[in-house]
Motif scaffolding. Structure first.
Motif, PDB file in Angstrom:
ATOM      1  N   ALA A   2      20.885 -49.707  59.807  1.00  0.00           N
ATOM      2  CA  ALA A   2      21.475 -50.865  60.473  1.00  0.00           C
ATOM      3  C   ALA A   2      22.155 -50.395  61.756  1.00  0.00           C
ATOM      4  O   ALA A   2      22.626 -49.250  61.840  1.00  0.00           O
ATOM      5  CB  ALA A   2      22.488 -51.539  59.555  1.00  0.00           C
ATOM      6  N   LEU A   3      22.199 -51.246  62.757  1.00  0.00           N
ATOM      7  CA  LEU A   3      22.765 -50.865  64.048  1.00  0.00           C
ATOM      8  C   LEU A   3      24.239 -50.477  63.960  1.00  0.00           C
ATOM      9  O   LEU A   3      24.708 -49.633  64.713  1.00  0.00           O
ATOM     10  CB  LEU A   3      22.606 -52.004  65.058  1.00  0.00           C
ATOM     11  CG  LEU A   3      21.185 -52.331  65.483  1.00  0.00           C
ATOM     12  CD1 LEU A   3      21.185 -53.530  66.423  1.00  0.00           C
ATOM     13  CD2 LEU A   3      20.535 -51.133  66.150  1.00  0.00           C
ATOM     14  N   ASP A   4      24.972 -51.069  63.025  1.00  0.00           N
ATOM     15  CA  ASP A   4      26.407 -50.822  62.966  1.00  0.00           C
ATOM     16  C   ASP A   4      26.820 -49.756  61.951  1.00  0.00           C
ATOM     17  O   ASP A   4      28.000 -49.516  61.741  1.00  0.00           O
ATOM     18  CB  ASP A   4      27.148 -52.119  62.662  1.00  0.00           C
ATOM     19  CG  ASP A   4      26.748 -52.731  61.325  1.00  0.00           C
ATOM     20  OD1 ASP A   4      25.732 -52.317  60.744  1.00  0.00           O
ATOM     21  OD2 ASP A   4      27.461 -53.644  60.870  1.00  0.00           O
ATOM     22  N   VAL A   5      25.842 -49.065  61.356  1.00  0.00           N
ATOM     23  CA  VAL A   5      26.167 -48.046  60.371  1.00  0.00           C
ATOM     24  C   VAL A   5      26.545 -46.737  61.073  1.00  0.00           C
ATOM     25  O   VAL A   5      25.991 -46.393  62.120  1.00  0.00           O
ATOM     26  CB  VAL A   5      24.991 -47.819  59.389  1.00  0.00           C
ATOM     27  CG1 VAL A   5      23.827 -47.125  60.058  1.00  0.00           C
ATOM     28  CG2 VAL A   5      25.437 -47.013  58.187  1.00  0.00           C
ATOM     29  N   SER A   6      27.507 -46.032  60.508  1.00  0.00           N
ATOM     30  CA  SER A   6      27.912 -44.732  61.029  1.00  0.00           C
ATOM     31  C   SER A   6      26.867 -43.685  60.629  1.00  0.00           C
ATOM     32  O   SER A   6      26.571 -43.523  59.444  1.00  0.00           O
ATOM     33  CB  SER A   6      29.277 -44.349  60.461  1.00  0.00           C
ATOM     34  OG  SER A   6      29.547 -42.990  60.712  1.00  0.00           O
ATOM     35  N   SER A  15      32.285 -40.870  64.433  1.00  0.00           N
ATOM     36  CA  SER A  15      32.466 -42.315  64.550  1.00  0.00           C
ATOM     37  C   SER A  15      31.267 -43.038  65.173  1.00  0.00           C
ATOM     38  O   SER A  15      31.278 -44.263  65.255  1.00  0.00           O
ATOM     39  CB  SER A  15      33.715 -42.605  65.388  1.00  0.00           C
ATOM     40  OG  SER A  15      33.505 -42.187  66.727  1.00  0.00           O
ATOM     41  N   MET A  16      30.253 -42.316  65.594  1.00  0.00           N
ATOM     42  CA  MET A  16      29.132 -42.952  66.301  1.00  0.00           C
ATOM     43  C   MET A  16      28.257 -43.776  65.362  1.00  0.00           C
ATOM     44  O   MET A  16      27.888 -43.326  64.293  1.00  0.00           O
ATOM     45  CB  MET A  16      28.282 -41.920  67.037  1.00  0.00           C
ATOM     46  CG  MET A  16      28.996 -41.325  68.226  1.00  0.00           C
ATOM     47  SD  MET A  16      27.930 -40.251  69.188  1.00  0.00           S
ATOM     48  CE  MET A  16      27.174 -41.463  70.241  1.00  0.00           C
ATOM     49  N   GLN A  17      27.923 -44.961  65.832  1.00  0.00           N
ATOM     50  CA  GLN A  17      27.037 -45.846  65.093  1.00  0.00           C
ATOM     51  C   GLN A  17      25.596 -45.623  65.550  1.00  0.00           C
ATOM     52  O   GLN A  17      25.347 -45.053  66.609  1.00  0.00           O
ATOM     53  CB  GLN A  17      27.420 -47.302  65.328  1.00  0.00           C
ATOM     54  CG  GLN A  17      28.802 -47.648  64.832  1.00  0.00           C
ATOM     55  CD  GLN A  17      29.169 -49.079  65.148  1.00  0.00           C
ATOM     56  OE1 GLN A  17      28.665 -49.658  66.094  1.00  0.00           O
ATOM     57  NE2 GLN A  17      30.046 -49.643  64.340  1.00  0.00           N
ATOM     58  N   ALA A  18      24.665 -46.090  64.741  1.00  0.00           N
ATOM     59  CA  ALA A  18      23.245 -45.932  65.062  1.00  0.00           C
ATOM     60  C   ALA A  18      22.920 -46.528  66.427  1.00  0.00           C
ATOM     61  O   ALA A  18      22.141 -45.958  67.191  1.00  0.00           O
ATOM     62  CB  ALA A  18      22.389 -46.588  63.976  1.00  0.00           C
ATOM     63  N   LYS A  19      23.511 -47.652  66.764  1.00  0.00           N
ATOM     64  CA  LYS A  19      23.260 -48.300  68.054  1.00  0.00           C
ATOM     65  C   LYS A  19      23.641 -47.382  69.211  1.00  0.00           C
ATOM     66  O   LYS A  19      22.919 -47.282  70.201  1.00  0.00           O
ATOM     67  CB  LYS A  19      24.031 -49.615  68.132  1.00  0.00           C
ATOM     68  CG  LYS A  19      23.806 -50.384  69.408  1.00  0.00           C
ATOM     69  CD  LYS A  19      24.554 -51.711  69.390  1.00  0.00           C
ATOM     70  CE  LYS A  19      24.275 -52.503  70.642  1.00  0.00           C
ATOM     71  NZ  LYS A  19      24.928 -53.819  70.610  1.00  0.00           N
ATOM     72  N   GLU A  20      24.767 -46.708  69.101  1.00  0.00           N
ATOM     73  CA  GLU A  20      25.220 -45.807  70.158  1.00  0.00           C
ATOM     74  C   GLU A  20      24.274 -44.611  70.307  1.00  0.00           C
ATOM     75  O   GLU A  20      23.981 -44.182  71.424  1.00  0.00           O
ATOM     76  CB  GLU A  20      26.631 -45.331  69.870  1.00  0.00           C
ATOM     77  CG  GLU A  20      27.664 -46.452  69.894  1.00  0.00           C
ATOM     78  CD  GLU A  20      29.006 -46.020  69.339  1.00  0.00           C
ATOM     79  OE1 GLU A  20      30.002 -46.225  70.043  1.00  0.00           O
ATOM     80  OE2 GLU A  20      29.044 -45.482  68.215  1.00  0.00           O
TER      81      GLU A  20
END
Length: 64
Positions: free
Chosen positions: A49-53, A7-12
């Motif tokens: 993108a920051l919100d992509v998994s 579930s982790m996004q690129a931002k995380e």
């Protein structure tokens, strides 16, 4: 080592990496960093993108 769950996004992931480099103002510098993918292992294709998994991006490699 870096463990990423499904579930982790690129931002995380970028936040975890910046913490490992002991960056103090993570939110302030986050916009200067990105995760990039390489579909062939030798060239950089694009920034995620920051919100992509992250796991969805990797799974798409095997679908192609």
């Amino acid at each position: 080592m870096l463990l990423v769950d499904a579930s982790m996004q690129a931002k995380e992931v970028m936040k975890i990496l910046l913490e490992k480099y002991e960056v103090h103002d993570i939110e302030g510098v986050l916009g200067y960093f990105a995760l990039f993918e390489s579909k062939n292992g030798s060239s950089i294709d694009n920034a995620l993108a920051l919100d992509v998994s992250v796991s969805q991006v990797v799974n798409a490699w095997t679908d192609e």
